[in-house]
Design an enzyme around this catalytic site. Structure first.
Site, PDB file in Angstrom:
ATOM      1  CB  CYS A 216      -2.669   8.859   2.627  1.00 41.24           C
ATOM      2  SG  CYS A 216      -2.388   9.749   1.406  1.00 41.24           S
TER       3      CYS A 216
ATOM      4  CG  HIS B  47      -1.127   9.919   6.750  1.00 41.20           C
ATOM      5  ND1 HIS B  47      -0.831   8.874   6.177  1.00 41.20           N
ATOM      6  CD2 HIS B  47      -1.321  11.111   5.735  1.00 41.20           C
ATOM      7  CE1 HIS B  47      -0.482   8.701   5.590  1.00 41.20           C
ATOM      8  NE2 HIS B  47      -0.320  10.489   5.036  1.00 41.20           N
TER       9      HIS B  47
ATOM     10  CD  GLU C 277      -1.432   6.622   9.440  1.00 38.87           C
ATOM     11  OE1 GLU C 277      -2.629   7.144   9.479  1.00 38.87           O
ATOM     12  OE2 GLU C 277      -0.800   6.493   8.503  1.00 38.87           O
TER      13      GLU C 277
HETATM   14  N1  GLN Z   1       0.716   9.761  -2.996  1.00 34.37           N
HETATM   15  C1  GLN Z   1       0.612   9.005  -2.390  1.00 34.37           C
HETATM   16  C2  GLN Z   1       0.272   8.024  -3.495  1.00 34.37           C
HETATM   17  O1  GLN Z   1      -0.505   7.621  -4.434  1.00 34.37           O
HETATM   18  C3  GLN Z   1      -0.125   8.621  -1.483  1.00 34.37           C
HETATM   19  C4  GLN Z   1       0.744   9.869   0.302  1.00 34.37           C
HETATM   20  C5  GLN Z   1       0.375   8.911   1.168  1.00 34.37           C
HETATM   21  O2  GLN Z   1      -0.058   7.410   1.807  1.00 34.37           O
HETATM   22  N2  GLN Z   1       1.214   9.660   2.650  1.00 34.37           N
HETATM   23  O3  GLN Z   1      -0.034   6.038  -2.927  1.00 34.37           O
END
Ligand code: GLN
Length: 195
Positions: A80, A178, A180
């Site tokens: 992410c 995610h 994790e």
């Molecule tokens: N939208 C978030 C960002 O730009 C990422 C979101 C996340 O890691 N759950 O960092």
């Protein structure tokens, strides 16, 4: 010998990554400062907020030494926000947001729109026999910039567009979701098996 995996622990879901990797027998070193980078076999960059992580990487003096290790071939998994930090290009990042440019993708932050900002879906992942529970939280989507980037999973939007959500280039892996935050250890296992 068990590999030593660094988990970037400045912000975000680093505890969950640590737990998953330890369950698989890895030795984990949480990375907050440049000296924590010594002797790592790989690095994990967690989900969280990429702008905050970028800022803390700079203020802790960790950005440059980590960038150098990645340039020298340190294997990496980014989930992410971690995907955003490993990407070559952030299409809608903040001007002061830095990334390591270690996987040939461009990312769009919050690629799945505001209404469906967070969702779960079963993902078909190349090399995994059974579907993987994909947890998406304000997730980025990838655009492939280089032919050597392999798409291991993607999500089909209502418009029919396929958005890559798990990409690999050499020993750098990036997921929009995610792993994790689930009990499913198969993705971390895949990472450890390909160091
Ligand atoms: N939208 C978030 C960002 O730009 C990422 C979101 C996340 O890691 N759950 O960092």
């Amino acid at each position: 010998m068990a590999p030593t995996i660094g988990v970037l622990a400045l912000q975000g879901a680093f505890r969950e990554h640590t737990a998953a990797l330890e369950k698989l027998g890895a030795t984990v070193c949480q990375v907050r400062l440049p000296e924590d980078l010594l002797g790592l076999d790989a690095i994990v960059i967690p989900g969280g907020e990429s702008t905050t992580i970028s800022m803390l990487l700079e203020s802790s003096g960790t950005f440059e030494p980590l960038a150098e290790l990645l340039t020298n071939g340190l294997p990496a998994l980014g989930t992410c926000a971690g995907m955003i930090l490993l990407a070559k290009e952030v299409l809608d990042g903040r001007p002061d947001q830095k990334c390591f440019a270690k996987i040939g993708i461009a990312v769009r932050r919050n690629a799945f729109g505001r209404q469906i900002a967070s969702f779960e879906t079963n993902l078909d992942i190349k090399n995994l026999a059974e579907p993987f529970p994909g947890v998406f939280i304000r997730a980025p989507g990838a655009l492939i910039l280089e032919p050597s980037v392999e798409v291991l999973s993607s999500v089909k939007l209502d418009s029919g567009e396929e958005v890559p959500v798990f990409c690999r280039q050499g020993n750098v892996l990036a997921t929009s979701f995610h792993p994790e935050l689930t009990d499913d250890l198969r993705l971390h296992k895949f990472f450890l098996e390909h160091l």
